[in-house]
Enzyme design. Structure first.
Site, short mmCIF file in Angstrom:
data_model
loop_
_atom_site.label_atom_id
_atom_site.label_comp_id
_atom_site.label_asym_id
_atom_site.label_seq_id
_atom_site.Cartn_x
_atom_site.Cartn_y
_atom_site.Cartn_z
N ARG A 85 -0.46 -7.52 -5.93
CA ARG A 85 -1.34 -7.35 -7.10
C ARG A 85 -1.68 -5.88 -7.29
O ARG A 85 -1.15 -5.23 -8.17
CB ARG A 85 -2.61 -8.20 -6.92
CG ARG A 85 -3.40 -8.41 -8.21
CD ARG A 85 -4.34 -7.27 -8.55
NE ARG A 85 -5.41 -7.10 -7.59
CZ ARG A 85 -6.28 -6.10 -7.64
NH1 ARG A 85 -6.22 -5.20 -8.61
NH2 ARG A 85 -7.22 -5.96 -6.72
N HIS A 143 -6.06 -13.20 -9.10
CA HIS A 143 -7.06 -12.24 -9.57
C HIS A 143 -7.25 -12.49 -11.05
O HIS A 143 -6.26 -12.65 -11.79
CB HIS A 143 -6.49 -10.83 -9.33
CG HIS A 143 -7.44 -9.71 -9.55
ND1 HIS A 143 -8.53 -9.48 -8.76
CD2 HIS A 143 -7.41 -8.70 -10.46
CE1 HIS A 143 -9.14 -8.39 -9.17
NE2 HIS A 143 -8.50 -7.90 -10.20
N HIS A 195 6.75 19.32 24.37
CA HIS A 195 6.47 17.90 24.18
C HIS A 195 7.55 17.05 24.84
O HIS A 195 7.26 16.10 25.58
CB HIS A 195 6.40 17.57 22.68
CG HIS A 195 5.15 18.04 22.02
ND1 HIS A 195 4.26 17.20 21.38
CD2 HIS A 195 4.63 19.28 21.87
CE1 HIS A 195 3.25 17.90 20.88
NE2 HIS A 195 3.47 19.17 21.16
#
Length: 390
Positions: A10, A70, A297
């Site tokens: 929606r 809705h 890292h």
């Protein structure tokens, strides 16, 4: 227990250029059901016949989730929604003085009469129907108007009051203009009338605070949070499903039943049919979400992924990965060689150094390097160069 209402079909289809066919909507709804959302809001059947068809098909698909429509605050619209077989109905009507005067040319009293009439009618049609009343642009409407309309709606038969932050106006950093305060205040005022509905929030992302506001509302005891896949929706969209769930799993005290391993397929499906790419840096779902690149890292996560990762990718049905480029170091090349089944080359430090140099040179052209497809050719090129120079 917090409930999730997904409005991809929606609100999501209100993203400019996005259209989902009834068949696509059914496929998306089935994935949403597998993920474990509680309510799937499919759309407004008055807008188009295909939307009505999609709502009907999904309502009859045997899904565990409640299926919602809705609609505007009109009896004809309610009838069209109920004809689709839904068990959740969202009715909206503004109580903002400005909207009432400029759009409808009526006062608050007339607006509330209309809200009561429509909700009373809907309740008489179906006893077990979940009815939500939404005062559009709730947080910018006079609070006394919202409270008066909410009380009337609940007495008429509504089960849920939705706080709509229609323009992304709220912020968790403001002493008054926060959803935490709004949820608390609304619940307290309704409790004075011995009314204890479910409270829902619909947070738009105009200021980039939709997720923060939703979590702020959760902290205040909200019952239902609206989301969409990829955060699709009007303007900047609303709360993203994956981002909300990944934050809630570490927050909710109750045992959750969300199956996050279906999220990637769901997002790929919505991305494909909305023709909107998933941003590489999208939290949780983007291709870089669990990809490690910088040398320090990669060196650390090779020992323990938790050193540079607070989320476990396994709950999403995926794994961590590494990328090669100008930021790479020796450890990245060694791990990449293992990945393509050439771990025997790791002992040849000169070759590893040459491969690393070649990777950095390619990266300076702004060219991404696919480990599976392109690294083997780079390895062979460096091996040949080494043999020639000897």
């Amino acid at each position: 227990m917090i409930q999730i209402l997904d409005s991809t079909l929606r609100e999501g289809e209100q993203t400019p250029g996005v259209y989902f066919s009834p068949a696509t909507k059914l496929a998306i709804a089935q994935f949403l059901d597998l993920v474990g959302v509680d309510i799937i809001e499919v759309g407004n059947p008055v807008v188009d016949r295909e939307i009505a068809l999609a709502i009907t098909q999904i309502a009859n698909a045997g899904l565990k989730a409640k299926i919602g429509a809705h609609c505007l605050c009109r009896i004809d619209d309610v009838n069209q929604a109920l004809d689709c077989g839904v068990n959740f109905l969202g009715i909206f009507f503004s109580v903002s003085q400005q909207r009432l005067q400029q759009d409808y040319n009526i006062g608050l009293e007339s607006a509330i009469e209309k809200i009561v009439e429509v909700i009373t009618y809907a309740r008489k049609q179906k006893d077990n129907l979940l009815i939500r009343y939404t005062p559009e642009d709730t947080v910018r409407s006079p609070l006394e108007n919202v409270i008066e309309a909410a009380i009337a709606a609940l007495k008429a038969g509504a089960n849920i009051i939705s706080i709509a932050d229609t323009t992304g106006y709220t912020t968790p950093f403001h002493p008054i203009r926060s959803l935490y305060n709004y949820v608390k205040t609304l619940k307290e005022e309704l409790a004075k009338q011995e009314l204890y509905p479910q409270i829902e929030v619909h947070c738009h992302n105009d200021r980039g605070l939709a997720l923060a506001n939703a979590l702020d509302a959760y902290r205040a005891g909200v019952n239902i949070i609206d989301v969409t896949v990829m955060g699709l929706g009007e303007r900047a969209g609303i709360v993203d499903l994956a981002e909300l769930l990944i934050n809630l799993i570490d927050t909710v005290e109750e045992k959750h039943c969300w199956e996050l391993s279906y999220l990637q397929e769901l997002y790929d499906l919505v991305s494909k049919h909305s023709h909107i790419s998933i941003f590489p840096h999208h939290p949780v779902i983007g291709k870089n979400a669990f990809t490690h690149y910088a040398g320090i890292h990669v060196n650390a996560v090779a020992k323990d992924e938790a050193l540079y990762q607070s989320l476990n990718p396994e709950i999403l049905g995926t794994k961590s990965s590494l990328a090669l480029g100008i930021q790479s170091g020796y450890t990245a090349i060694e791990l990449a060689l293992q990945q393509i089944g050439r771990s025997e080359l790791i002992k040849d430090k000169e070759l590893v150094a040459n491969i690393l140099f070649k990777i950095k040179e390619i990266a300076k052209r702004g060219t991404p390097i696919n480990i599976e497809k392109e690294l083997p050719a780079i390895v062979e090129s460096c091996a040949i160069t080494k043999m020639i120079t000897k």
